[in-house]
Write a protein that holds these residues in place. Structure first.
Motif, PDB file in Angstrom:
ATOM      1  N   ALA A   1       1.732 -16.350  12.863  1.00 53.12           N
ATOM      2  CA  ALA A   1       3.165 -16.501  13.164  1.00 53.12           C
ATOM      3  C   ALA A   1       3.891 -17.263  12.070  1.00 53.12           C
ATOM      4  N   GLU A   2       3.203 -18.134  11.380  1.00 59.47           N
ATOM      5  CA  GLU A   2       3.836 -18.935  10.340  1.00 59.47           C
ATOM      6  C   GLU A   2       4.399 -18.067   9.220  1.00 59.47           C
ATOM      7  N   GLN A   3       3.653 -17.054   8.818  1.00 58.96           N
ATOM      8  CA  GLN A   3       4.122 -16.171   7.755  1.00 58.96           C
ATOM      9  C   GLN A   3       4.906 -14.976   8.299  1.00 58.96           C
ATOM     10  N   GLY A   4       4.837 -14.769   9.611  1.00 62.54           N
ATOM     11  CA  GLY A   4       5.444 -13.586  10.207  1.00 62.54           C
ATOM     12  C   GLY A   4       4.383 -12.541  10.472  1.00 62.54           C
ATOM     13  N   LEU A   5       4.357 -12.002  11.669  1.00 64.51           N
ATOM     14  CA  LEU A   5       3.283 -11.103  12.076  1.00 64.51           C
ATOM     15  C   LEU A   5       3.514  -9.657  11.654  1.00 64.51           C
ATOM     16  N   ALA A   6       4.739  -9.283  11.378  1.00 72.36           N
ATOM     17  CA  ALA A   6       5.042  -7.919  10.926  1.00 72.36           C
ATOM     18  C   ALA A   6       4.816  -7.856   9.419  1.00 72.36           C
ATOM     19  N   ASN A   7       3.673  -7.331   8.989  1.00 72.99           N
ATOM     20  CA  ASN A   7       3.268  -7.403   7.582  1.00 72.99           C
ATOM     21  C   ASN A   7       3.848  -6.296   6.707  1.00 72.99           C
ATOM     22  N   HIS A   8       3.841  -5.062   7.232  1.00 70.57           N
ATOM     23  CA  HIS A   8       4.349  -3.913   6.464  1.00 70.57           C
ATOM     24  C   HIS A   8       3.596  -3.743   5.137  1.00 70.57           C
ATOM     25  N   HIS A   9       2.283  -3.974   5.150  1.00 69.97           N
ATOM     26  CA  HIS A   9       1.491  -3.739   3.946  1.00 69.97           C
ATOM     27  C   HIS A   9       1.145  -2.250   3.810  1.00 69.97           C
ATOM     28  N   ARG A  10       0.841  -1.861   2.575  1.00 69.94           N
ATOM     29  CA  ARG A  10       0.349  -0.504   2.333  1.00 69.94           C
ATOM     30  C   ARG A  10      -0.973  -0.588   1.580  1.00 69.94           C
ATOM     31  N   ILE A  11      -1.989   0.076   2.115  1.00 61.31           N
ATOM     32  CA  ILE A  11      -3.333   0.113   1.532  1.00 61.31           C
ATOM     33  C   ILE A  11      -3.644   1.577   1.277  1.00 61.31           C
ATOM     34  N   ASP A  12      -3.617   1.994   0.020  1.00 59.58           N
ATOM     35  CA  ASP A  12      -3.678   3.436  -0.234  1.00 59.58           C
ATOM     36  C   ASP A  12      -4.441   3.783  -1.508  1.00 59.58           C
ATOM     37  N   HIS A  13      -5.045   4.960  -1.471  1.00 57.66           N
ATOM     38  CA  HIS A  13      -5.718   5.560  -2.627  1.00 57.66           C
ATOM     39  C   HIS A  13      -6.805   4.661  -3.212  1.00 57.66           C
ATOM     40  N   ASN A  14      -7.446   3.878  -2.356  1.00 55.23           N
ATOM     41  CA  ASN A  14      -8.561   3.055  -2.809  1.00 55.23           C
ATOM     42  C   ASN A  14      -9.880   3.775  -2.590  1.00 55.23           C
TER      43      ASN A  14
ATOM     44  N   THR B   1      -8.102  14.476   0.906  1.00 59.37           N
ATOM     45  CA  THR B   1      -7.858  13.598  -0.246  1.00 59.37           C
ATOM     46  C   THR B   1      -9.067  13.645  -1.166  1.00 59.37           C
ATOM     47  N   ARG B   2      -8.839  13.938  -2.420  1.00 64.38           N
ATOM     48  CA  ARG B   2      -9.952  14.063  -3.362  1.00 64.38           C
ATOM     49  C   ARG B   2     -10.471  12.694  -3.760  1.00 64.38           C
ATOM     50  N   ARG B   3     -11.778  12.603  -3.904  1.00 63.92           N
ATOM     51  CA  ARG B   3     -12.382  11.323  -4.291  1.00 63.92           C
ATOM     52  C   ARG B   3     -11.862  10.866  -5.643  1.00 63.92           C
ATOM     53  N   GLN B   4     -11.665  11.808  -6.570  1.00 62.53           N
ATOM     54  CA  GLN B   4     -11.214  11.425  -7.913  1.00 62.53           C
ATOM     55  C   GLN B   4      -9.771  10.937  -7.932  1.00 62.53           C
ATOM     56  N   ASP B   5      -9.052  11.131  -6.842  1.00 67.09           N
ATOM     57  CA  ASP B   5      -7.686  10.625  -6.777  1.00 67.09           C
ATOM     58  C   ASP B   5      -7.614   9.246  -6.137  1.00 67.09           C
ATOM     59  N   THR B   6      -8.777   8.668  -5.886  1.00 69.58           N
ATOM     60  CA  THR B   6      -8.834   7.314  -5.362  1.00 69.58           C
ATOM     61  C   THR B   6      -9.514   6.410  -6.380  1.00 69.58           C
ATOM     62  N   GLY B   7      -9.252   5.105  -6.268  1.00 65.22           N
ATOM     63  CA  GLY B   7      -9.860   4.180  -7.217  1.00 65.22           C
ATOM     64  C   GLY B   7      -9.307   4.344  -8.607  1.00 65.22           C
ATOM     65  N   VAL B   8     -10.168   4.167  -9.603  1.00 63.49           N
ATOM     66  CA  VAL B   8      -9.767   4.265 -11.008  1.00 63.49           C
ATOM     67  C   VAL B   8     -10.597   5.356 -11.688  1.00 63.49           C
ATOM     68  N   ALA B   9     -10.053   5.909 -12.755  1.00 63.44           N
ATOM     69  CA  ALA B   9     -10.738   6.986 -13.467  1.00 63.44           C
ATOM     70  C   ALA B   9     -11.794   6.458 -14.424  1.00 63.44           C
ATOM     71  N   TRP B  10     -11.696   5.178 -14.795  1.00 64.40           N
ATOM     72  CA  TRP B  10     -12.547   4.656 -15.872  1.00 64.40           C
ATOM     73  C   TRP B  10     -13.778   3.911 -15.371  1.00 64.40           C
ATOM     74  N   TYR B  11     -14.066   3.996 -14.073  1.00 62.43           N
ATOM     75  CA  TYR B  11     -15.251   3.321 -13.525  1.00 62.43           C
ATOM     76  C   TYR B  11     -15.964   4.297 -12.607  1.00 62.43           C
ATOM     77  N   ALA B  12     -17.267   4.506 -12.843  1.00 65.20           N
ATOM     78  CA  ALA B  12     -18.008   5.533 -12.113  1.00 65.20           C
ATOM     79  C   ALA B  12     -18.056   5.229 -10.628  1.00 65.20           C
TER      80      ALA B  12
END
Length: 737
Positions: free
Chosen positions: A184-197, A443-454
């Protein structure tokens, strides 16, 4: 459908991404810094629109604080000189505080955080990050050495933050991989987005607390978070039964792929969540699951599930019973759930009424399950109904083939044909508005994360490296092991081998005896092999004698060192003998705080042992931890063993783990377990799945199976008893299956 074919399908599918991956690569023009001191100075001077560039190389023991006040469209950005070439090692972490901040393209590896988070969207309780972004980051194996020492790799505080296109893999200690922290101190409505990881492989923790993602906690579950989790890949995320643990309201889970991940997306607490357009592919991997429904006003629609083997709480679809007038931290009754237009193909279980017991006695109410497609090409009926399901109205559902399935109102059974829809997934021919949309895209695996790390962490196979010959003598095996590389195989000639120091196994190694003759290993220390962090061991065709071991209590041929986790131990065509120099001399002794993925004994002989063949009983704090996930004992002979041949213990009452599990087949136990009263040859405490077949128990102990939690499965066939007691269990008649 084969694994190869499914992977090919994913590689060819058109992405459902809504964010240009190029946006995860901020430019590197800006102020170049080469030391932590230079970075701190640049950070203090940073203004809206500035970029600080970390020089390529290793940044050891770097506790990095990104703090400042950017502006919309003019962020303060911290990035790598070259994406992936700035490596934070040792005792390192990242904290962020302020507004409109971006951190990108760094790698955490070869170390662990000295605090409770690797990446934290706050500096302290009062100073948090808002409107900020972490993108293009890698956290690879950055686990604390003790698996019981919990941390969260990523902690999202504040509001309106984004975590995207990151690569997170290999967490082995307790704690959630990514957590949204609310108060409650920071506010409970976060509105975060977690995507393409890319959430890469996370091995089984062997306890509660191994979630890959959690949004909120039970303390604030009755409020809304408004977090969106979309277009991520969960690849072999096996930490515990809850891959995602939702513990707040008004969240969206959309377009994610769960690939061969053991567990389920669990709506554990919180109301009004939306789960749509997700793809769950199990490929027959054990315990792969789908969606578990609890609480009020949940919507589950247009999800695709195939090849899921999970049952119980990890079924393809689980609708739970609740607790009457439940507190937030238990099980709120399912109410006003909408489960519609989902496709479930070749999956083991759809469990309606899961968890019903004396506490969870509230059936679902005012809910509906409509227009879902259920196909099992082998004719298996996946439906399991427990309790009163009249509050879950079924209508317009199609199940194929009709076979011998139990008639359910609202489920029409017919034979249908499947074909590839425009999105690449299977859809029914000639049917509209049933099952997931034909144009649902993966969703394609190659479209998640980074291209430069296996992506992925392919484990090193036994016998995949060099073959190294070893001659008999004093410490010849010691020298050979010291020079061996991961995957190497040490092949011993016939003769006697004396080992005068503990052999530390820190990578994947095979030690094999000769094709002709016998290689006998004797050791003058309390332990012959010690499996360390990162190690796995295979022994084949060897005789291991304890006759030269010191007269100590608690000797062991094989022991685990602190920090050993998710290792493999395979022993075949080998013998343990002459281990009676003192009491409690074990063949294999597993240390508290360590866990094996798999221990296999094939065609093993063990005789004259004062302890146990496998002592896996050190996690007696009853916190849900255990020492080994899976045990297999095949065609083996155990004679004159004072303790139980297998002493396997899992305490605690949480329901968040799959194991331990054990298979014992074609084996003989003669004069085993004399130390017990009554004598016990196999001591199985808290084991969740046991399969015993065609075993003989002669003039000694039998089997003791003790249920602690859940609905464990115990099956015994073909047992022969000769002056040995019958199997004892505390399972009720309806619980043994």
């Amino acid at each position: 459908m084969s694994v190869r074919l499914l992977v090919a399908l994913f590689c060819l599918a058109i992405a459902a991404a809504t964010v240009d991956a190029a946006s995860a690569q901020p430019g590197t023009e800006g102020r170049l810094v080469r030391t932590p001191a230079e970075f701190s100075s640049a950070m203090r001077a940073a203004r809206p629109g500035d970029t600080i560039v970390l020089a390529d190389g290793e940044w050891r023991d770097f506790q990095m604080l990104v703090s400042g006040q950017g502006q919309a469209g003019r962020t303060i950005t911290v990035t790598a000189q070259t994406p992936g070439s700035v490596i934070l090692t040792g005792l390192s972490n990242l904290r962020m505080a302020g507004r409109y901040l971006v951190v990108a393209n760094l790698v955490f590896r070869d170390g662990y955080s000295p605090t409770g988070e690797v990446i934290s969207f706050r500096r302290n309780r009062q100073d948090r990050a808002t409107d900020s972004r972490v993108t293009g980051m890698v956290i690879d194996g950055f686990s604390k050495p003790d698996r019981r020492d919990a941390d969260n790799w990523v902690a999202l505080f504040g509001q309106n933050n984004r975590f995207d296109h990151n690569h997170i893999v290999g967490k082995t200690n307790a704690g959630t991989t990514l957590v949204v922290v609310r108060d409650a101190e920071q506010g409970l409505a976060n509105h975060h987005r977690i995507d393409h990881n890319y959430f890469g492989p996370r091995p089984s923790l062997g306890s509660n607390g191994g979630e890959t993602l959690r949004v909120g906690t039970s303390h604030d579950a009755e409020s809304d978070s408004f977090t969106t989790v979309e277009f991520n890949w969960f690849d072999h995320c096996d930490g515990e039964v809850e891959i995602i643990s939702n513990k707040s309201g008004a969240n969206v889970y959309r377009g994610n792929v769960f690939f061969e991940s053991r567990g389920a997306l669990t709506l554990r607490h919180g109301d009004g969540n939306l789960v749509e357009d997700n793809v769950f592919i199990g490929n027959g991997v054990d315990h792969t699951g789908g969606i578990r429904v609890i609480n009020r006003n949940q919507t589950i629609r247009n999800n695709y599930m195939q090849g899921l083997t999970g049952t119980g709480f990890a079924s393809a679809l689980t609708v739970m019973y609740g607790v009457p007038n439940s507190p937030a931290n238990r099980y709120v009754r399912v109410e006003n759930a909408v489960i519609e237009n989902n496709t479930i193909i070749d999956s083991a279980s759809i469990f309606l009424g899961a968890g019903m017991d004396s506490e969870r006695s509230a059936a679902p109410v005012f809910s509906r399950m409509t227009n879902n497609l259920i196909v099992n090409t082998d004719g298996h009926d996946p439906f399991r109904i427990q309790g009163d399901m009249s509050g879950l109205a079924l209508d317009g559902n199609i199940q194929s083939p009709p076979g011998s399935a139990t008639a359910l109102p609202g489920v029409r059974r017919t034979t249908i044909e499947l074909q590839r829809g425009s999105g690449g997934l299977q859809a029914p021919v000639g049917m509209r508005d049933v099952g997931a949309r034909a144009d649902l895209r993966v969703t394609r695996r190659q479209d998640t994360g980074v291209a430069w790390y296996a992506k992925g962490t392919e484990s090193i196979a036994f016998d995949s490296g060099r073959t190294i010959p070893v001659l008999p003598g004093d410490d010849t095996l010691t020298a050979a092991l010291a020079s061996a590389l991961p995957g190497d195989r040490l092949v011993l000639a016939s003769g006697a081998y004396t080992v005068n120091q503990v052999l530390s196994v820190a990578h994947v190694i095979t030690v094999r005896g000769p094709d002709d003759g016998e290689a006998v290993l004797k050791f003058s220390r309390p332990t012959l092999f010690e499996i360390a962090r990162g190690g796995s061991l295979k022994l084949s065709g060897l005789t291991m004698s304890g006759e030269a071991a010191p007269d100590y209590v608690g000797n062991a041929v094989i022991r685990t060192a602190a920090g050993a986790a998710n290792y493999r131990l395979v022993i075949e065509d080998s013998r343990f003998t002459d281990m009676g120099v003192n009491r409690a001399f074990d063949a294999i002794s597993l240390t508290k705080g360590t866990t094996a993925d798999q221990i296999i004994l094939r065609r093993v002989r063990a005789d004259h042992i004062s302890g146990s063949v496998l002592a896996a009983h050190t996690e007696t704090d009853d916190l849900g931890f255990y020492n080994v996930e899976g045990v297999e004992i095949i065609d083996s002979v155990f004679t004159d063993i004072t303790g139980p041949a297998v002493d396997l213990y899992r305490g605690g009452t949480d329901e968040s783990t799959f194991g331990p599990r054990i298979v014992v087949s074609g084996s003989t136990f003669e004069r085993v377990g004399a130390r017990g009263s009554p004598p016990v040859a196999l001591a199985l405490h808290g084991v969740q799945n046991a399969r015993l077949s065609d075993n003989r128990f002669i003039n000694g102990g039998g089997v003791r199976f003790y249920r602690t939690v859940g609905a464990p499965s115990f099956r015994e066939t073909g047992t022969t008893l000769d002056r040995a007691p019958a199997t004892w269990t505390n399972l009720n008649a309806g619980q043994a299956q």
